[in-house]
Design a protein around this motif. Structure first.
Motif, PDB file in Angstrom:
ATOM      1  N   VAL A 257       0.821  -1.211   0.000  1.00  0.00           N
ATOM      2  CA  VAL A 257       0.000   0.000   0.000  1.00  0.00           C
ATOM      3  C   VAL A 257       0.853   1.258   0.000  1.00  0.00           C
ATOM      4  N   ALA A 258       2.138   1.143   0.309  1.00  0.00           N
ATOM      5  CA  ALA A 258       3.011   2.317   0.324  1.00  0.00           C
ATOM      6  C   ALA A 258       3.184   2.918  -1.066  1.00  0.00           C
ATOM      7  N   ARG A 259       2.813   2.197  -2.103  1.00  0.00           N
ATOM      8  CA  ARG A 259       2.932   2.777  -3.441  1.00  0.00           C
ATOM      9  C   ARG A 259       1.853   3.811  -3.721  1.00  0.00           C
ATOM     10  N   PHE A 260       0.890   3.949  -2.810  1.00  0.00           N
ATOM     11  CA  PHE A 260      -0.125   4.995  -2.918  1.00  0.00           C
ATOM     12  C   PHE A 260       0.170   6.049  -1.858  1.00  0.00           C
ATOM     13  N   PRO A 261       0.683   7.216  -2.242  1.00  0.00           N
ATOM     14  CA  PRO A 261       1.072   8.219  -1.243  1.00  0.00           C
ATOM     15  C   PRO A 261      -0.079   8.679  -0.365  1.00  0.00           C
ATOM     16  N   THR A 262      -1.271   8.796  -0.926  1.00  0.00           N
ATOM     17  CA  THR A 262      -2.419   9.286  -0.160  1.00  0.00           C
ATOM     18  C   THR A 262      -3.648   8.461  -0.507  1.00  0.00           C
ATOM     19  N   ARG A 263      -4.702   8.685   0.276  1.00  0.00           N
ATOM     20  CA  ARG A 263      -5.967   8.027  -0.001  1.00  0.00           C
ATOM     21  C   ARG A 263      -6.572   8.494  -1.313  1.00  0.00           C
ATOM     22  N   HIS A 264      -6.211   9.696  -1.749  1.00  0.00           N
ATOM     23  CA  HIS A 264      -6.724  10.200  -3.019  1.00  0.00           C
ATOM     24  C   HIS A 264      -6.130   9.423  -4.195  1.00  0.00           C
ATOM     25  N   HIS A 265      -4.849   9.087  -4.103  1.00  0.00           N
ATOM     26  CA  HIS A 265      -4.236   8.247  -5.134  1.00  0.00           C
ATOM     27  C   HIS A 265      -4.898   6.872  -5.161  1.00  0.00           C
ATOM     28  N   PHE A 266      -5.174   6.349  -3.974  1.00  0.00           N
ATOM     29  CA  PHE A 266      -5.816   5.029  -3.892  1.00  0.00           C
ATOM     30  C   PHE A 266      -7.217   5.079  -4.500  1.00  0.00           C
ATOM     31  N   ALA A 267      -7.971   6.135  -4.213  1.00  0.00           N
ATOM     32  CA  ALA A 267      -9.323   6.262  -4.764  1.00  0.00           C
ATOM     33  C   ALA A 267      -9.294   6.397  -6.277  1.00  0.00           C
ATOM     34  N   SER A 268      -8.300   7.103  -6.793  1.00  0.00           N
ATOM     35  CA  SER A 268      -8.176   7.208  -8.243  1.00  0.00           C
ATOM     36  C   SER A 268      -7.877   5.852  -8.856  1.00  0.00           C
ATOM     37  N   TRP A 269      -7.051   5.046  -8.164  1.00  0.00           N
ATOM     38  CA  TRP A 269      -6.693   3.720  -8.678  1.00  0.00           C
ATOM     39  C   TRP A 269      -7.874   2.771  -8.632  1.00  0.00           C
ATOM     40  N   THR A 270      -8.739   2.902  -7.650  1.00  0.00           N
ATOM     41  CA  THR A 270      -9.914   2.036  -7.564  1.00  0.00           C
ATOM     42  C   THR A 270     -11.070   2.541  -8.427  1.00  0.00           C
ATOM     43  N   GLY A 271     -10.934   3.707  -9.023  1.00  0.00           N
ATOM     44  CA  GLY A 271     -11.985   4.243  -9.879  1.00  0.00           C
ATOM     45  C   GLY A 271     -13.163   4.809  -9.115  1.00  0.00           C
ATOM     46  N   THR A 272     -12.982   5.093  -7.821  1.00  0.00           N
ATOM     47  CA  THR A 272     -14.066   5.671  -7.025  1.00  0.00           C
ATOM     48  C   THR A 272     -13.980   7.179  -6.925  1.00  0.00           C
ATOM     49  N   ALA A 273     -12.882   7.776  -7.343  1.00  0.00           N
ATOM     50  CA  ALA A 273     -12.741   9.225  -7.312  1.00  0.00           C
ATOM     51  C   ALA A 273     -13.350   9.821  -8.575  1.00  0.00           C
ATOM     52  N   PRO A 274     -14.250  10.780  -8.457  1.00  0.00           N
ATOM     53  CA  PRO A 274     -14.841  11.392  -9.646  1.00  0.00           C
ATOM     54  C   PRO A 274     -13.807  12.187 -10.421  1.00  0.00           C
ATOM     55  N   ILE A 275     -14.038  12.325 -11.707  1.00  0.00           N
ATOM     56  CA  ILE A 275     -13.134  13.063 -12.582  1.00  0.00           C
ATOM     57  C   ILE A 275     -13.607  14.501 -12.690  1.00  0.00           C
ATOM     58  N   ASP A 276     -12.693  15.426 -12.482  1.00  0.00           N
ATOM     59  CA  ASP A 276     -13.037  16.848 -12.583  1.00  0.00           C
ATOM     60  C   ASP A 276     -13.302  17.195 -14.048  1.00  0.00           C
ATOM     61  N   ALA A 277     -14.510  17.652 -14.324  1.00  0.00           N
ATOM     62  CA  ALA A 277     -14.894  18.055 -15.683  1.00  0.00           C
ATOM     63  C   ALA A 277     -15.378  19.508 -15.682  1.00  0.00           C
ATOM     64  N   SER A 278     -14.776  20.330 -14.823  1.00  0.00           N
ATOM     65  CA  SER A 278     -15.187  21.725 -14.704  1.00  0.00           C
ATOM     66  C   SER A 278     -14.680  22.534 -15.885  1.00  0.00           C
ATOM     67  N   SER A 279     -15.412  23.576 -16.199  1.00  0.00           N
ATOM     68  CA  SER A 279     -15.031  24.477 -17.280  1.00  0.00           C
ATOM     69  C   SER A 279     -15.483  25.888 -16.917  1.00  0.00           C
ATOM     70  N   GLY A 280     -14.515  26.783 -16.743  1.00  0.00           N
ATOM     71  CA  GLY A 280     -14.854  28.144 -16.376  1.00  0.00           C
ATOM     72  C   GLY A 280     -15.533  28.192 -15.018  1.00  0.00           C
ATOM     73  N   ALA A 281     -16.653  28.905 -14.966  1.00  0.00           N
ATOM     74  CA  ALA A 281     -17.401  29.029 -13.715  1.00  0.00           C
ATOM     75  C   ALA A 281     -18.272  27.816 -13.430  1.00  0.00           C
ATOM     76  N   HIS A 282     -18.371  26.916 -14.404  1.00  0.00           N
ATOM     77  CA  HIS A 282     -19.226  25.735 -14.238  1.00  0.00           C
ATOM     78  C   HIS A 282     -18.400  24.618 -13.608  1.00  0.00           C
ATOM     79  N   GLN A 283     -18.692  24.297 -12.365  1.00  0.00           N
ATOM     80  CA  GLN A 283     -17.959  23.274 -11.627  1.00  0.00           C
ATOM     81  C   GLN A 283     -18.764  21.976 -11.625  1.00  0.00           C
ATOM     82  N   ARG A 284     -18.174  20.907 -12.130  1.00  0.00           N
ATOM     83  CA  ARG A 284     -18.861  19.625 -12.133  1.00  0.00           C
ATOM     84  C   ARG A 284     -17.835  18.496 -12.155  1.00  0.00           C
ATOM     85  N   HIS A 285     -18.288  17.325 -11.740  1.00  0.00           N
ATOM     86  CA  HIS A 285     -17.468  16.115 -11.767  1.00  0.00           C
ATOM     87  C   HIS A 285     -18.276  15.006 -12.417  1.00  0.00           C
ATOM     88  N   ARG A 286     -17.593  14.111 -13.080  1.00  0.00           N
ATOM     89  CA  ARG A 286     -18.285  13.005 -13.729  1.00  0.00           C
ATOM     90  C   ARG A 286     -17.726  11.673 -13.238  1.00  0.00           C
TER      91      ARG A 286
END
Length: 411
Positions: A257-286
């Motif tokens: 588990v040391a290969r994941f520096p933070t829980r955010h890296h781990f969440a990205s690897w498991t596919g549970t972290a949403p992807i930032d799809a914001s543009s300008g003033a419009h903030q959204r995640h997909r």
């Protein structure tokens, strides 16, 4: 076998990095020193003779490091042989080599030689790559989990075939899928008179016999996996919704588990972290479709179990998200993201405990390790979030010697 082509260059004592593009039938390599001077290229078959020929080429450089793409995938067998032979191997993620290939050639055309070149250049320039260390216990656990998944899938297929046959021999069909015991009880009352019906009944008996045999073997493997997980000192099964098969899969796929520096890296690897799809003033995640889908499925099952059982922290968290206006699927995704943090904290805690037990470290564990929050905690005070936070994140588990970064230097 294509013979390796050698290029002479200064600095015979330099460290030579051998980039390897592995395939089922062949491996292509390109060797360069730390000044990026080409030393050799070649393609070798994945046979015993081809492996010996490849090693004979590599042994001309006493100070060498192998860089293999897909060390946990198609290159797993090659990496295992190299490590068993005392060679140093680093894992090059396919994404990094793909980017390097595009930047180097200006387009994404793939050839084995281009891939080997991209791999060795990534290994020379990226200082964050990690050395591969074979953990025998995790390798055994991976084999057990893979075998259980295969047999469980075969059992499901046998039951599906049995359900189809029941729909043909039972008036009105079989309304719902049933267990093996329920199907066997139904089979007793079926007495077809025509020839086709008798054949269908015989095939039903064969399918149910096969499904029963597979079910017994799956249960035996599950017990073996449970013993292996407990022997490793893991407490993943203490988390609601994660059983022996899920815990074994998490440990086998995560590795260190040391290969994941933070829980955010781990969440990205498991596919549970949403992807930032914001543009300008419009903030959204997909929704993210990337990451390890097997672990994503395990987290989905755990979230479903907690969501359906009153009294669990997951159920309370899900209800809170629904009360805040989240739709059911959105609340489910938030719960999966939170469970990813829970699993990560438990992996960190188990790793610290294991290291303390084996090295005799103090009760505080490693510097930089977080042991303050409960591994099963879901409320906000545990410091989790529904999505990765912006900016740099601190390391939550100090790198261990079994998963160290590999400096490639001339000194």
């Amino acid at each position: 076998m294509q013979e390796a082509q050698h290029e002479q260059g200064p600095g015979a004592g330099d460290v030579v990095v051998i980039g390897v593009d592995p395939h089922k039938a062949s491996v292509t390599l390109e060797a360069r020193d730390t000044r990026e001077i080409l030393r050799a290229t070649g393609t070798f078959p994945t046979t015993a003779a081809g492996h010996r020929a490849m090693l004979s080429v590599a042994r001309q450089w006493p100070r060498r490091v192998w860089a293999v793409e897909g060390a946990r995938g198609v290159g797993r067998a090659l990496v295992a042989r190299l490590v068993a032979g005392g060679e140093r191997v680093i894992d090059v993620p396919a994404k990094l080599s793909a980017r390097s290939r595009v930047f180097d050639t200006g387009q994404g055309r793939k050839t084995d030689s281009h891939d080997a070149h991209a791999i060795v250049m990534v290994a020379l320039r990226d200082k964050r790559l990690r050395e591969v260390v074979i953990d025998e216990d995790l390798e055994v656990l991976r084999l057990l989990v893979d075998r259980r998944d295969e047999l469980a899938a075969a059992r499901t297929q046998a039951l599906n075939r049995a359900h189809r046959l029941f729909a043909e021999v039972t008036p009105g069909g079989a309304p719902t899928k049933k267990s093996i015991a329920q199907y066997q009880a139904l089979l007793v009352g079926i007495r077809p008179r025509d020839g086709a019906g008798k054949v269908r009944r015989r095939m039903l008996a064969e399918e149910l016999t096969q499904a029963h045999r597979l079910d017994v073997r799956v249960k035996e493997l599950t017990a073996e996996i449970k013993a292996a997980v407990l022997a490793r000192g893991s407490h993943l099964m203490d988390l609601p919704g994660i059983g022996p098969a899920g815990a074994g899969r998490i440990l086998a796929d995560v590795g260190d588990v040391a290969r994941f520096p933070t829980r955010h890296h781990f969440a990205s690897w498991t596919g549970t972290a949403p992807i930032d799809a914001s543009s300008g003033a419009h903030q959204r995640h997909r929704l993210s479709r990337a990451g390890n889908r097997r672990l994503n499925h395990i987290l989905h099952i755990a979230a479903t179990v907690q969501m359906r059982h009153a009294g669990t922290l997951g159920k309370a968290y899900y209800d809170g998200k629904r009360a805040a206006g989240k739709r059911p699927l959105e609340a489910m995704r938030c719960l999966k993201r939170r469970l990813s943090d829970v699993v990560y904290r438990q992996l960190v805690k188990d790793a610290v405990n294991l290291d303390t037990a084996t090295t005799g470290a103090g009760p505080g564990g490693h510097g930089g390790a977080t042991v303050q929050s409960s591994a099963a905690g879901l409320p906000p005070h545990t410091g989790t979030s529904d999505q990765p936070l912006p900016g740099p994140a601190t390391t939550t588990l100090a790198p261990t010697p079994s998963a160290r970064q590999v400096p490639i230097t001339t000194g």
